[in-house]
Design a protein around this motif. Sequence first.
Motif, PDB file in Angstrom:
ATOM      1  N   ILE A  42      45.332  43.630  35.705  1.00 58.37           N
ATOM      2  CA  ILE A  42      44.351  43.629  36.748  1.00 58.37           C
ATOM      3  C   ILE A  42      43.353  42.631  36.586  1.00 58.37           C
ATOM      4  N   VAL A  43      43.255  41.413  37.364  1.00 55.36           N
ATOM      5  CA  VAL A  43      42.158  40.383  37.082  1.00 55.36           C
ATOM      6  C   VAL A  43      41.614  40.240  38.435  1.00 55.36           C
ATOM      7  N   GLY A  44      40.296  39.956  38.512  1.00 55.88           N
ATOM      8  CA  GLY A  44      39.603  39.688  39.660  1.00 55.88           C
ATOM      9  C   GLY A  44      38.430  38.825  39.600  1.00 55.88           C
ATOM     10  N   LEU A  54      31.574  32.840  48.426  1.00 56.30           N
ATOM     11  CA  LEU A  54      32.678  31.702  48.193  1.00 56.30           C
ATOM     12  C   LEU A  54      31.416  30.319  48.381  1.00 56.30           C
ATOM     13  N   SER A  55      31.212  30.034  47.244  1.00 55.58           N
ATOM     14  CA  SER A  55      30.243  28.843  47.042  1.00 55.58           C
ATOM     15  C   SER A  55      30.775  28.087  45.738  1.00 55.58           C
ATOM     16  N   PRO A  56      30.893  26.749  45.699  1.00 52.19           N
ATOM     17  CA  PRO A  56      31.383  26.172  44.446  1.00 52.19           C
ATOM     18  C   PRO A  56      30.662  26.552  43.219  1.00 52.19           C
ATOM     19  N   TYR A  79      38.191  27.519  39.652  1.00 53.51           N
ATOM     20  CA  TYR A  79      38.703  27.706  38.231  1.00 53.51           C
ATOM     21  C   TYR A  79      39.352  29.078  38.169  1.00 53.51           C
ATOM     22  N   PHE A  80      38.863  29.912  38.856  1.00 52.35           N
ATOM     23  CA  PHE A  80      39.545  31.322  38.861  1.00 52.35           C
ATOM     24  C   PHE A  80      41.081  31.354  39.210  1.00 52.35           C
ATOM     25  N   PHE A 128      47.855  30.070  35.824  1.00 49.49           N
ATOM     26  CA  PHE A 128      48.077  30.049  34.454  1.00 49.49           C
ATOM     27  C   PHE A 128      48.891  31.341  34.038  1.00 49.49           C
ATOM     28  N   VAL A 129      47.935  32.557  34.350  1.00 46.55           N
ATOM     29  CA  VAL A 129      48.288  33.807  33.769  1.00 46.55           C
ATOM     30  C   VAL A 129      49.499  34.244  34.554  1.00 46.55           C
TER      31      VAL A 129
END
Length: 180
Positions: free
Chosen positions: A150-152, A157-159, A165-166, A172-173
């Motif tokens: 589990i990844v989160g 929502l702001s640069p 990057y997530f 990739f994950v």
Amino acid sequence: PLEKAQQLKLQIYPLLNLSRLDHTSILQNLKGLSKIIRKEKIEVINAHRGEGHFYASLLKKIFKPKLAIIRTRGDVRPPKSNLFNHYLNHKLTDGIITSCKISEESYKRNLNFDSYNLRNIPVGMDTDYFTPDHKSHLRQKFDLDEKTLIVGIVGRLSPVKGHIYFIEAAKFVLEKVPQA
């Protein structure tokens, strides 16, 4: 936030837009903020944004009110190490609050702060809710087995929050761990 403040019958000042620093807004905001400070007899301003910090500090410099300016930084972007920022933070600001050690260290490194007027106050977290057992709740809610990774990410929502990057990392994950 303005609507919620109105519902709660809080005093609001919709004509101020302290997020703007263009030439037409600066004078309007300085005049409006100065009026509020005098009317409400404000003695301390805690600025959470750079623009608000600029306005409050400028008022302190121009009008010399007995006004304490506190700057609170809630993100990890380091402060810029330039002459203006040194003056703003050392001469016009009475204290800096950071919410993490990285920010505290960046103030020490970039702006030569010591611990006299720099405090780190970590963000609070509900440890009764966010426990190792919390993953079990998520696994049940989303029907995931114990082996599923589990990844989160949590953040507006702001640069600056780095969601891009997530998302790139998530791709990739998933290539390496398809069941994640």
